[in-house]
Design an enzyme around this catalytic site. Structure first.
Site, PDB file in Angstrom:
ATOM      1  CE1 TYR A   6     -52.730  66.546  -7.778  1.00  0.00           C
ATOM      2  CE2 TYR A   6     -52.177  64.457  -8.798  1.00  0.00           C
ATOM      3  CZ  TYR A   6     -53.083  65.264  -8.151  1.00  0.00           C
ATOM      4  OH  TYR A   6     -54.341  64.782  -7.882  1.00  0.00           O
ATOM      5  CG  ASP A  33     -63.808  78.545  -1.314  1.00  0.00           C
ATOM      6  OD1 ASP A  33     -63.653  79.206  -2.367  1.00  0.00           O
ATOM      7  OD2 ASP A  33     -63.812  79.072  -0.187  1.00  0.00           O
TER       8      ASP A  33
HETATM    9  C1  IPM Z   1     -57.052  61.101 -11.278  1.00  0.00           C
HETATM   10  C2  IPM Z   1     -56.488  60.271 -10.149  1.00  0.00           C
HETATM   11  C3  IPM Z   1     -54.981  60.477 -10.097  1.00  0.00           C
HETATM   12  C4  IPM Z   1     -54.724  61.940  -9.800  1.00  0.00           C
HETATM   13  C5  IPM Z   1     -54.247  59.557  -9.094  1.00  0.00           C
HETATM   14  C6  IPM Z   1     -54.549  58.084  -9.353  1.00  0.00           C
HETATM   15  C7  IPM Z   1     -52.768  59.794  -9.109  1.00  0.00           C
HETATM   16  O1  IPM Z   1     -57.120  60.603  -8.961  1.00  0.00           O
HETATM   17  O2  IPM Z   1     -56.646  60.865 -12.423  1.00  0.00           O
HETATM   18  O3  IPM Z   1     -57.890  61.963 -11.014  1.00  0.00           O
HETATM   19  O4  IPM Z   1     -54.732  62.357  -8.625  1.00  0.00           O
HETATM   20  O5  IPM Z   1     -54.504  62.687 -10.756  1.00  0.00           O
END
Ligand code: IPM
Ligand code: MG
Length: 352
Positions: free
Chosen positions: A140, A223
């Site tokens: 991320y 998985d």
């Molecule tokens: C979550 C959501 C978020 C993530 C998105 C909205 C960025 O899916 O909190 O699980 O991927 O973390």
């Protein structure tokens, strides 16, 4: 006096946080909850008004608060924007800016809802899993990232990266929580194909051996974990995993409980305020119609009472009120009923 900052956000976010607000107000009026409620724009709503999903002022307010309760972000109207102008970027910036690296996502079945799951009731009966998802690292946030090049050579790049320190601090949270539960942690990774996964496995094991010999640690490939979650989900207690696998596996586990509309989450850092969010998204398809289930938002408030506002007694009361409402037959549409968001909030208030 503590401050609770509400970030209603987009889609059904404002509708569900309004019900959590009513619960907080009721607790202030009747149960000695000493809290000031504040509210700020966030996500797409902030893009429209301020040009960015998270303003510096809102981030500063979040950091200065004792707890932050977020509704949901995102919607089709912002989906075509570059990544840094999307509501989701605001959420990632908020998580990173608050330093909330450990995301607790409980998935447990409510007795009254056992039949709401798509799995057989006997498979999900008694389900009580706690995900500990790493929230401020991994793919991320890793650099480099981006899209470059032309034609057939266009490249999309993201970087999955973890340091030992990032792995250890979130693993510590899982092990500490395990001591208050059944002392079992399953750590999910892809150590068979990813170096960052191998490092994850080594560091988690080393921390357990050095400091948590009383906790039983198993490693499971992500998985296989996905498969086991639908085959025999009650084998799990705490599942510790990285940001991306945690995102996916926690949605999967949430659905085992019957509805995404029931599940709260807490994101915690090293001291400082916690960030609380229902794990459902903004649900644009039902937004503005007053039919969304507010329980996940209300249960997120309960987690805030427990972990940030130092009122675990009130957390138990709120959780009990939600359970009582369900036992009494209160159901929003996602649970097969017909109650509106406000009526469901009312049913919970009645049980307080
Ligand atoms: C979550 C959501 C978020 C993530 C998105 C909205 C960025 O899916 O909190 O699980 O991927 O973390
Ligand atoms: Mg998700």
């Amino acid at each position: 006096m503590a401050t609770l900052l509400l970030l209603p956000g987009d889609g059904i976010g404002p509708e569900v946080t309004a019900q959590a607000r009513r619960v907080a107000e009721r607790l202030s009026a009747t149960a000695g909850l000493d809290v000031t409620l504040a509210e700020a724009r966030f996500g797409g709503a902030a893009i429209d008004a301020d040009g960015v999903p998270l303003t510096q002022a809102t981030l500063a307010a979040a950091r200065a608060a004792d707890a932050v309760l977020m509704g949901a972000v995102g919607g089709p109207q912002w989906a075509g924007q570059p990544y840094d102008k999307r509501p989701e970027a605001g959420l990632l910036a908020l998580r990173a800016g608050m330093g909330v690296f450990a995301n607790l996502r409980p998935a447990r079945t409510f007795a009254a809802l056992a039949a709401a799951s798509t799995l057989k009731p006997e498979v999900v009966a008694g389900l009580d899993i706690l995900f500990v998802r790493e929230l401020t690292g991994g793919v991320y946030f890793g650099e480099p990232r981006g899209i470059s090049g032309e034609g057939d050579a266009r490249r999309g790049v993201n970087t999955h990266l973890y340091t030992a320190a990032e792995i250890r601090r979130v693993a510590r949270v899982a092990f500490d929580l395990a001591r208050g539960r059944s002392r079992r942690v399953a750590s999910a990774d892809k150590a068979n194909v990813m170096e960052a996964g191998l490092l994850w496995r080594e560091e988690v094991q080393a921390l357990r051996d050095a400091e948590y010999p009383d906790v039983a640690l198993t490693h499971i490939l992500a998985d296989n974990c996905a498969m086991q979650l639908v085959r025999a989900p009650t084998q799990f207690d705490i599942i510790l995993t990285d940001n991306l696998f945690g995102d996916i596996l926690s949605d999967q586990a949430a659905m085992l409980t019957g509805s995404l509309g029931m599940l709260p989450s807490a994101a915690l850092g090293a001291g400082g305020p916690g960030l609380y969010e229902p794990i459902h998204g903004s649900a644009p398809d039902i937004a503005g119609r007053g039919v969304a289930n507010p329980c996940a938002a209300i249960l997120s408030l309960a987690m805030a009472l427990r972990y940030s506002l130092r009122r675990p007694d009130l957390a138990v009361r709120v959780e009990g009120a939600v359970e009582a409402a369900l036992d009494a037959g209160a159901r929003t549409r996602d649970l097969g009923g017909t109650l509106t968001t406000a009526a469901m909030g009312e049913a919970v208030l009645a049980g307080l």
